[in-house]
Design a protein around this motif. Sequence first.
Motif, short mmCIF file in Angstrom:
data_model
loop_
_atom_site.label_atom_id
_atom_site.label_comp_id
_atom_site.label_asym_id
_atom_site.label_seq_id
_atom_site.Cartn_x
_atom_site.Cartn_y
_atom_site.Cartn_z
N LYS A 123 72.86 -20.35 16.94
CA LYS A 123 71.67 -20.55 16.84
C LYS A 123 70.72 -19.87 17.49
N LYS A 124 70.97 -19.34 18.82
CA LYS A 124 70.30 -18.40 19.74
C LYS A 124 70.22 -17.16 19.04
N ALA A 125 71.13 -16.76 18.54
CA ALA A 125 71.05 -15.18 17.79
C ALA A 125 70.43 -15.49 16.70
N PHE A 126 70.56 -16.18 15.82
CA PHE A 126 69.80 -16.51 14.56
C PHE A 126 68.64 -16.68 14.91
N THR A 127 67.89 -17.31 15.80
CA THR A 127 66.39 -17.59 15.99
C THR A 127 65.85 -16.19 16.51
N GLN A 128 66.71 -15.72 17.47
CA GLN A 128 66.10 -14.38 17.55
C GLN A 128 65.95 -13.36 16.62
N TYR A 129 66.85 -13.31 15.49
CA TYR A 129 66.78 -12.58 14.44
C TYR A 129 65.45 -13.00 13.53
N ILE A 130 65.36 -14.23 13.37
CA ILE A 130 64.12 -14.78 12.83
C ILE A 130 62.80 -14.10 13.47
N ALA A 131 62.56 -14.06 14.66
CA ALA A 131 61.75 -13.78 15.57
C ALA A 131 61.33 -12.23 15.18
N GLY A 132 62.32 -11.74 15.04
CA GLY A 132 62.09 -10.08 15.01
C GLY A 132 61.97 -9.67 13.44
N LEU A 133 61.63 -10.69 12.66
CA LEU A 133 61.34 -10.47 11.10
C LEU A 133 59.93 -10.22 11.16
N ASP A 134 59.47 -10.70 12.12
CA ASP A 134 57.64 -10.77 12.07
C ASP A 134 57.06 -11.39 10.68
N ILE A 135 57.87 -12.69 10.46
CA ILE A 135 57.17 -13.29 9.35
C ILE A 135 55.76 -13.72 9.17
N ASP A 136 54.94 -13.48 8.28
CA ASP A 136 53.41 -13.67 8.47
C ASP A 136 53.34 -15.38 8.57
N THR A 137 52.38 -15.58 9.58
CA THR A 137 51.87 -16.97 9.40
C THR A 137 50.33 -16.99 9.68
N ILE A 138 49.77 -18.22 9.47
CA ILE A 138 48.34 -18.37 9.49
C ILE A 138 48.00 -18.07 10.85
N ASP A 139 46.89 -16.97 10.92
CA ASP A 139 46.47 -16.48 12.21
C ASP A 139 45.24 -17.64 12.55
N LEU A 140 45.71 -18.23 13.97
CA LEU A 140 44.96 -19.28 14.12
C LEU A 140 44.00 -18.76 15.52
N LYS A 141 44.26 -17.62 15.87
CA LYS A 141 43.44 -17.12 17.13
C LYS A 141 43.64 -17.81 18.36
N GLN A 142 44.70 -18.84 18.27
CA GLN A 142 44.82 -19.51 19.60
C GLN A 142 46.45 -19.26 20.23
N GLU A 143 46.50 -18.28 21.46
CA GLU A 143 47.95 -18.13 21.81
C GLU A 143 48.77 -19.33 21.64
N GLN A 144 48.43 -20.55 22.41
CA GLN A 144 49.45 -21.48 22.69
C GLN A 144 49.98 -21.93 21.34
N VAL A 145 48.62 -22.25 20.44
CA VAL A 145 49.21 -22.79 18.99
C VAL A 145 50.01 -21.87 18.43
N GLU A 146 49.72 -20.55 18.47
CA GLU A 146 50.49 -19.54 17.67
C GLU A 146 52.15 -19.50 18.25
N LYS A 147 52.24 -19.60 19.41
CA LYS A 147 53.50 -19.71 20.06
C LYS A 147 54.23 -20.86 19.61
N PHE A 148 53.63 -22.10 19.54
CA PHE A 148 54.22 -23.38 19.02
C PHE A 148 54.55 -22.97 17.50
N GLN A 149 53.63 -22.44 16.86
CA GLN A 149 53.80 -22.08 15.35
C GLN A 149 55.32 -21.38 15.47
N GLN A 150 55.45 -20.15 16.04
CA GLN A 150 56.28 -19.50 16.07
C GLN A 150 57.89 -20.21 16.47
N ARG A 151 57.72 -20.98 17.58
CA ARG A 151 58.92 -21.73 17.75
C ARG A 151 59.30 -22.81 16.44
#
Length: 217
Positions: A123-151
């Motif tokens: 799981k740790k290796a796979f989620t790091q792989y997902i993070a490295g894909l730079d998948i586009d998400t909605i740009d919410l302009k709020q750092e904490q919310v965007e971190k939560f969105q990535q997690r």
Amino acid sequence: MAKKKIKKEDLITKYMEHVLDNGTPPASVFKFAKTHGFQEADFYQFFGSFEALQQAIFVQFFQTAETLLDKNDDYQSFDARNKLLSFYYTFFELLTANRSYVLVALDSHRDHLKNIKTLSPLKKAFTQYIAGLDIDTIDLKQEQVEKFQQRSLQESAWIQLVLILKFWLDDTSPAFEKTDIFIEKSINTSFDVLDVQPLRSLIDLGKFLFKEKIQMS
């Protein structure tokens, strides 16, 4: 007569062979070492327990898939959706090549794969792989919310992998062709959701799962 040194890869191979031959892990590290002619202490140079070795096997499947993809020039030019599709197909080809071992290792955990310790390092290796894909998400302009969105994205991707794994464990179709279909529909659905265009793919996936549930029950 001095006992031979053993490599990490050899330990993994011999452990998998033992599990396949006997249906269970070795009774102890001592007996495992004695059977294969190496010092018990050599085992602990690489693994603290059989559980740690079991975890390493699934991480090795993941790392092998990554290595194969990294050597593919076409893969490097793919967008995130197609990179993830390529990963899934490659990863499950490796699992299929070792299906007998995987079935023994995971059979008793089918209903709670998401949280079993055997898959924690994967799981740790796979989620790091997902993070490295730079998948586009909605740009919410709020750092904490965007971190939560990535997690949330990484956790959702892990749940998706677990669902596909469980489907593959239950799949009896030739060449596991239904798992390939499930992979494609799952990836398309998840990316369509990110693009805020989910309805058609969700309905398509729902119909497929309903049909498969009826056939497998």
